[in-house]
Design a protein around this motif. Sequence first.
Motif, PDB file in Angstrom:
ATOM      1  N   LYS A  28      49.905 -11.089   6.877  1.00 19.37           N
ATOM      2  CA  LYS A  28      50.915 -10.612   5.946  1.00 19.37           C
ATOM      3  C   LYS A  28      52.007  -9.885   6.720  1.00 19.37           C
ATOM      4  O   LYS A  28      51.722  -8.970   7.480  1.00 19.37           O
ATOM      5  CB  LYS A  28      50.272  -9.656   4.950  1.00 19.37           C
ATOM      6  N   VAL A  29      53.251 -10.277   6.533  1.00 17.98           N
ATOM      7  CA  VAL A  29      54.375  -9.659   7.229  1.00 17.98           C
ATOM      8  C   VAL A  29      55.115  -8.761   6.250  1.00 17.98           C
ATOM      9  O   VAL A  29      55.664  -9.233   5.243  1.00 17.98           O
ATOM     10  CB  VAL A  29      55.336 -10.708   7.812  1.00 17.98           C
ATOM     11  N   ILE A  30      55.128  -7.467   6.539  1.00 15.29           N
ATOM     12  CA  ILE A  30      55.817  -6.479   5.704  1.00 15.29           C
ATOM     13  C   ILE A  30      56.907  -5.832   6.543  1.00 15.29           C
ATOM     14  O   ILE A  30      56.619  -5.230   7.578  1.00 15.29           O
ATOM     15  CB  ILE A  30      54.852  -5.404   5.175  1.00 15.29           C
ATOM     16  N   ALA A  31      58.140  -5.965   6.109  1.00 16.46           N
ATOM     17  CA  ALA A  31      59.261  -5.330   6.809  1.00 16.46           C
ATOM     18  C   ALA A  31      59.509  -3.959   6.207  1.00 16.46           C
ATOM     19  O   ALA A  31      59.590  -3.812   4.983  1.00 16.46           O
ATOM     20  CB  ALA A  31      60.511  -6.189   6.694  1.00 16.46           C
ATOM     21  N   ILE A  32      59.612  -2.963   7.070  1.00 15.45           N
ATOM     22  CA  ILE A  32      59.922  -1.597   6.628  1.00 15.45           C
ATOM     23  C   ILE A  32      61.340  -1.302   7.075  1.00 15.45           C
ATOM     24  O   ILE A  32      61.651  -1.324   8.267  1.00 15.45           O
ATOM     25  CB  ILE A  32      58.910  -0.591   7.217  1.00 15.45           C
ATOM     26  N   THR A  33      62.212  -1.027   6.109  1.00 15.55           N
ATOM     27  CA  THR A  33      63.631  -0.900   6.417  1.00 15.55           C
ATOM     28  C   THR A  33      64.247   0.233   5.615  1.00 15.55           C
ATOM     29  O   THR A  33      63.584   0.880   4.796  1.00 15.55           O
ATOM     30  CB  THR A  33      64.349  -2.245   6.119  1.00 15.55           C
ATOM     31  N   SER A  34      65.524   0.465   5.841  1.00 16.78           N
ATOM     32  CA  SER A  34      66.261   1.488   5.094  1.00 16.78           C
ATOM     33  C   SER A  34      67.737   1.163   5.136  1.00 16.78           C
ATOM     34  O   SER A  34      68.207   0.480   6.050  1.00 16.78           O
ATOM     35  CB  SER A  34      66.012   2.887   5.677  1.00 16.78           C
ATOM     36  N   GLY A  35      68.444   1.648   4.139  1.00 15.77           N
ATOM     37  CA  GLY A  35      69.885   1.467   4.156  1.00 15.77           C
ATOM     38  C   GLY A  35      70.548   2.425   5.120  1.00 15.77           C
ATOM     39  O   GLY A  35      71.471   2.078   5.852  1.00 15.77           O
ATOM     40  N   LYS A  36      70.049   3.653   5.153  1.00 18.13           N
ATOM     41  CA  LYS A  36      70.606   4.719   5.983  1.00 18.13           C
ATOM     42  C   LYS A  36      69.613   5.083   7.077  1.00 18.13           C
ATOM     43  O   LYS A  36      68.405   5.065   6.849  1.00 18.13           O
ATOM     44  CB  LYS A  36      70.898   5.942   5.109  1.00 18.13           C
ATOM     45  N   GLY A  40      63.222   8.398   7.911  1.00 24.64           N
ATOM     46  CA  GLY A  40      61.784   8.394   8.167  1.00 24.64           C
ATOM     47  C   GLY A  40      61.160   7.017   8.188  1.00 24.64           C
ATOM     48  O   GLY A  40      59.941   6.887   8.030  1.00 24.64           O
ATOM     49  N   LYS A  41      61.954   5.998   8.438  1.00 23.58           N
ATOM     50  CA  LYS A  41      61.460   4.621   8.419  1.00 23.58           C
ATOM     51  C   LYS A  41      60.420   4.381   9.515  1.00 23.58           C
ATOM     52  O   LYS A  41      59.344   3.845   9.241  1.00 23.58           O
ATOM     53  CB  LYS A  41      62.643   3.671   8.577  1.00 23.58           C
ATOM     54  N   ASP A 144      59.165  -2.976  11.994  1.00 21.10           N
ATOM     55  CA  ASP A 144      59.960  -1.746  11.912  1.00 21.10           C
ATOM     56  C   ASP A 144      61.396  -2.113  12.265  1.00 21.10           C
ATOM     57  O   ASP A 144      61.772  -2.175  13.429  1.00 21.10           O
ATOM     58  CB  ASP A 144      59.401  -0.698  12.876  1.00 21.10           C
ATOM     59  N   THR A 145      62.202  -2.378  11.244  1.00 16.97           N
ATOM     60  CA  THR A 145      63.552  -2.882  11.478  1.00 16.97           C
ATOM     61  C   THR A 145      64.533  -1.745  11.732  1.00 16.97           C
ATOM     62  O   THR A 145      64.206  -0.571  11.557  1.00 16.97           O
ATOM     63  CB  THR A 145      64.052  -3.703  10.274  1.00 16.97           C
ATOM     64  N   GLY A 146      65.730  -2.123  12.102  1.00 15.70           N
ATOM     65  CA  GLY A 146      66.812  -1.147  12.163  1.00 15.70           C
ATOM     66  C   GLY A 146      67.282  -0.810  10.751  1.00 15.70           C
ATOM     67  O   GLY A 146      66.868  -1.427   9.762  1.00 15.70           O
ATOM     68  N   ALA A 147      68.147   0.177  10.649  1.00 10.38           N
ATOM     69  CA  ALA A 147      68.723   0.544   9.348  1.00 10.38           C
ATOM     70  C   ALA A 147      69.992  -0.260   9.108  1.00 10.38           C
ATOM     71  O   ALA A 147      70.621  -0.764  10.043  1.00 10.38           O
ATOM     72  CB  ALA A 147      69.029   2.044   9.325  1.00 10.38           C
ATOM     73  N   LEU A 164      59.611  -3.294   2.301  1.00 15.33           N
ATOM     74  CA  LEU A 164      59.344  -1.924   1.897  1.00 15.33           C
ATOM     75  C   LEU A 164      60.559  -1.091   2.301  1.00 15.33           C
ATOM     76  O   LEU A 164      60.806  -0.881   3.494  1.00 15.33           O
ATOM     77  CB  LEU A 164      58.076  -1.416   2.582  1.00 15.33           C
ATOM     78  N   LEU A 165      61.308  -0.648   1.313  1.00 14.68           N
ATOM     79  CA  LEU A 165      62.546   0.092   1.554  1.00 14.68           C
ATOM     80  C   LEU A 165      62.271   1.585   1.490  1.00 14.68           C
ATOM     81  O   LEU A 165      61.649   2.069   0.542  1.00 14.68           O
ATOM     82  CB  LEU A 165      63.586  -0.297   0.499  1.00 14.68           C
ATOM     83  N   VAL A 166      62.725   2.318   2.510  1.00  8.11           N
ATOM     84  CA  VAL A 166      62.520   3.767   2.573  1.00  8.11           C
ATOM     85  C   VAL A 166      63.841   4.466   2.267  1.00  8.11           C
ATOM     86  O   VAL A 166      64.887   4.116   2.832  1.00  8.11           O
ATOM     87  CB  VAL A 166      62.010   4.206   3.956  1.00  8.11           C
TER      88      VAL A 166
END
Length: 284
Positions: A28-36, A40-41, A144-147, A164-166
């Motif tokens: 399972k591939v889960i991307a954790i990202t954020s707009g800003k 705490g991503k 763990d992507t960039g913002a 998963l958006l932080v």
Amino acid sequence: MTTNATSHSEPTSATAVGGVVLHPSKGKVIAITSGKGGVGKTFLSANLAAALTRRGLRVLVLDADLGLANLDVVLNLYPKLTLHDVFTGRCTLDEAIVKAPGGFSVLLAGSGMVEYSRLTPEVREDFLRLVGEVVPRYDVVLLDTGAGISDVVLFALSLASEVLLVATPEPTSLTDAYATIKVLATQQRRRLIRLVVNQAARPGDGRAITQQLQTVLNRFVGGGQGAAVRLVHVGDIPVDPAVKEAVMRRQLLLVHTPGCPAALAVGQIAGRLVDTVLRAHDAA
């Protein structure tokens, strides 16, 4: 890219975790990202990996912030080999994968690599091949992507089955979160995005924020022929002084202060992901 599949070979039997049977071929591939940035991503990526590992899952965190990587800083690791070395053929994939303090595996990216700040055909091909190689070896792969919404970030997100958006309750974070959701909905046709609210001041903040964003999305994004975007609240991480102390010490919160409110919240988020994402994925 040169790889070696011997030391991380795919097991032949399924893995049972908390009543969930996870087949090796269904990583399972889960991307954790954020707009800003700065919400705490990467902190969540690392500690969520530790929480999932404690549940018996085989977890890899792949540092997909190819130009400004800092997962190594959060984990207090000093890698001799990185994704850059894998992409350039200086080492094999297995040589670059290392164990983190929380018991999970990590594949770190080099920081300040200008050549990875743009999505060239070479970067795209290397990254696609890399993800294809690691997914069968683990129960969960966390990207763990960039913002933000650069082409490199969006490409990394396109490789994930779940996003998963932080965000934090700050207006700038929420504005950027909305912009990210809008781009994912319009460009990648995503119809479900999961939200974690970090630094929540009060219980219930995250649900209220999720509903506010959902209202705006219903009005301005999607609509018509069942194309609405659904935002799912996965959990809140409360304001907790133990978080800053763990970050300054470059330790995992779940190792430094496992019983603090923020660590318990991360554990609850991990449990919800197992129940709602991994079980559903395996059933499919």
